[in-house]
Enzyme design. Structure first.
Site, PDB file in Angstrom:
ATOM      1  N   HIS A  20       0.686  -0.775  -0.373  1.00 32.60           N
ATOM      2  CA  HIS A  20       0.369   0.512  -0.125  1.00 32.60           C
ATOM      3  C   HIS A  20       0.394   1.498  -0.312  1.00 32.60           C
ATOM      4  O   HIS A  20       1.085   1.920  -0.786  1.00 32.60           O
ATOM      5  CB  HIS A  20      -0.755  -0.171   0.984  1.00 32.60           C
ATOM      6  CG  HIS A  20      -1.566   1.166   1.106  1.00 32.60           C
ATOM      7  ND1 HIS A  20      -2.945   1.327   0.966  1.00 32.60           N
ATOM      8  CD2 HIS A  20      -1.496   2.203   2.000  1.00 32.60           C
ATOM      9  CE1 HIS A  20      -3.900   2.346   1.277  1.00 32.60           C
ATOM     10  NE2 HIS A  20      -2.479   2.913   1.564  1.00 32.60           N
ATOM     11  N   GLU A  21       1.812   1.350   0.809  1.00 34.92           N
ATOM     12  CA  GLU A  21       2.696   2.619   0.724  1.00 34.92           C
ATOM     13  C   GLU A  21       3.631   2.455  -0.140  1.00 34.92           C
ATOM     14  O   GLU A  21       4.481   3.880  -0.747  1.00 34.92           O
ATOM     15  CB  GLU A  21       3.247   2.582   2.698  1.00 34.92           C
ATOM     16  CG  GLU A  21       2.724   2.781   3.546  1.00 34.92           C
ATOM     17  CD  GLU A  21       2.044   3.637   3.652  1.00 34.92           C
ATOM     18  OE1 GLU A  21       2.145   4.770   3.219  1.00 34.92           O
ATOM     19  OE2 GLU A  21       0.935   3.331   4.097  1.00 34.92           O
ATOM     20  N   HIS A  24       1.805   4.706  -3.234  1.00 34.64           N
ATOM     21  CA  HIS A  24       1.912   5.646  -2.975  1.00 34.64           C
ATOM     22  C   HIS A  24       3.504   6.169  -3.133  1.00 34.64           C
ATOM     23  O   HIS A  24       3.374   7.324  -3.461  1.00 34.64           O
ATOM     24  CB  HIS A  24       1.395   6.224  -1.125  1.00 34.64           C
ATOM     25  CG  HIS A  24       0.413   6.223  -0.752  1.00 34.64           C
ATOM     26  ND1 HIS A  24      -0.872   7.011  -1.193  1.00 34.64           N
ATOM     27  CD2 HIS A  24      -0.249   4.978   0.271  1.00 34.64           C
ATOM     28  CE1 HIS A  24      -1.862   6.517  -0.657  1.00 34.64           C
ATOM     29  NE2 HIS A  24      -1.674   5.526   0.402  1.00 34.64           N
TER      30      HIS A  24
END
Length: 360
Positions: A20-21, A24
């Site tokens: 998920h990170e 980003h």
């Protein structure tokens, strides 16, 4: 073997959050935003390497990770800071983590079902003696379930689940008959007493459910990969509706501790190591899609909450030439984070109590 399954569950959580990170991080860099650090894991530092401008680190606790962008929460004066980017770039960066989780879920589903011989959907195979609603204007044997109370029945097992949660004197059904949709709005089908084959009785809808197979090939596998992903998205919606309408309670919620316990039980109860791996992989796919959807909900402190503020800023600029002041956004996000952490703490305590009760 149970400690191994617990470790696998913890690693699944850590990998999904790290991915998920990573979403980003990658999109932030593509949009020209300065990323100060990308970390896999949390807690004490194990390894780090300084890139051209980003510090890459590996930490001891495999429970997540983070992407630290320049000016993520306040204006640092750097023209490459997150806060100084146009709205469309912010939207791409904020939604990238959820997109990465969803993509991960789709890939896991594809890996799970690659090579299977057939896929199954729910069909109506017959009726209990005395069922009053059989016929062309009602239900007929061979009908395929398409929707129940507005929920799509994507794969086998969906129909029995949605029927089990139904309450009320009427039900909304959409069936497929000879390839055409049959809409039964406010259909007067209720639970009542029916006879069983051995002379006993039971209370139910009087439907006999079966399965219809669709032979697998490349196109069908891709189709059902998408259907399973949509099924997982719908399950999030269904669960939230059940919570809001009283169909489920706070006691039914599970946090990380509870989910780790479920994965451990799932692995331990599997008949073989291969079955355990497949069951855990299926659950990992569900969690990946679940994380993607939940993070997009318009809740303060989540990605969806920050995207909501982007939309409010766009509306405010269009109508009043003003944005929502950053101090108010920070205040709302801080309160939202505190509430989320409080909820997570309560759910975690509940999960621990369940574990202790189950072990005694």
């Amino acid at each position: 073997m149970r400690p191994l399954f617990i470790l696998a569950a913890i690693l699944i959580f850590g990998i999904l959050i790290a991915l998920h990170e990573l979403g980003h991080c990658v999109v932030a860099k593509l949009c020209g935003v300065k990323v100060n650090e990308y970390s896999i894991g949390m807690g004490p530092l194990i390894w780090q390497r300084q890139g051209k401008e980003t510090l890459y680190s590996l930490r001891a606790l495999p429970i997540g990770g983070y992407c630290a962008m320049e000016g993520e929460d306040e204006d640092t004066g750097d023209p490459r800071s997150f806060v100084r980017q146009p709205g469309w770039k912010k939207f791409l960066i904020l939604s990238a983590g959820c997109a990465m989780n969803f993509l991960t879920g789709v890939v896991l589903i594809l890996c799970l079902f690659w090579g299977v011989s057939a896929y199954y959907v729910d069909t109506l195979s017959g009726f209990a003696p005395g069922f009053p609603l059989e016929g062309e204007d009602g239900l007929m044997a061979g009908d395929l379930f398409y929707k129940i109370d507005g929920y799509r029945t994507y794969t086998s097992g969906d129909a029995s689940m949605f029927l089990s949660y139904h309450q009320g004197d009427t039900i909304d059904l959409v069936m497929l008959r000879d390839g055409k949709k049959v809409v039964l709005k406010d259909f007067p089908m209720v639970r009542q007493e029916y006879e069983t084959g051995d002379g006993g009785t039971y209370t139910g809808f009087g439907l006999y459910l079966g399965r219809q197979a669709e032979e697998a090939n490349f196109a069908v596998t891709m189709k059902y990969t998408g259907l399973y992903a949509l099924k997982f998205v719908q399950l999030v919606r269904f669960s939230l509706v059940q919570l809001l309408t009283g169909g489920a309670s706070f006691q039914d919620l599970s946090g990380p501790v509870g989910i780790v316990a479920q994965i451990s039980d799932m692995g331990a109860q599997s008949e073989s190591a291969e079955d355990a791996a497949l069951n855990i992989l299926y659950f990992a796919a569900f969690i990946a899609v679940n994380l993607a959807v939940m993070n997009l909900l318009p809740i303060p402190a989540l990605d969806g909450g920050r995207i909501l503020f982007l939309a409010l800023d766009a509306i405010g600029m269009a109508l009043f030439r003003r944005k929502v002041p950053e101090k108010y956004q920070e205040m709302v996000n801080a309160v939202g984070m505190a509430l989320l952490l409080g909820l997570m703490a309560l759910v975690t305590v509940q999960d621990v109590v369940k574990l202790l009760a189950g072990s005694t």
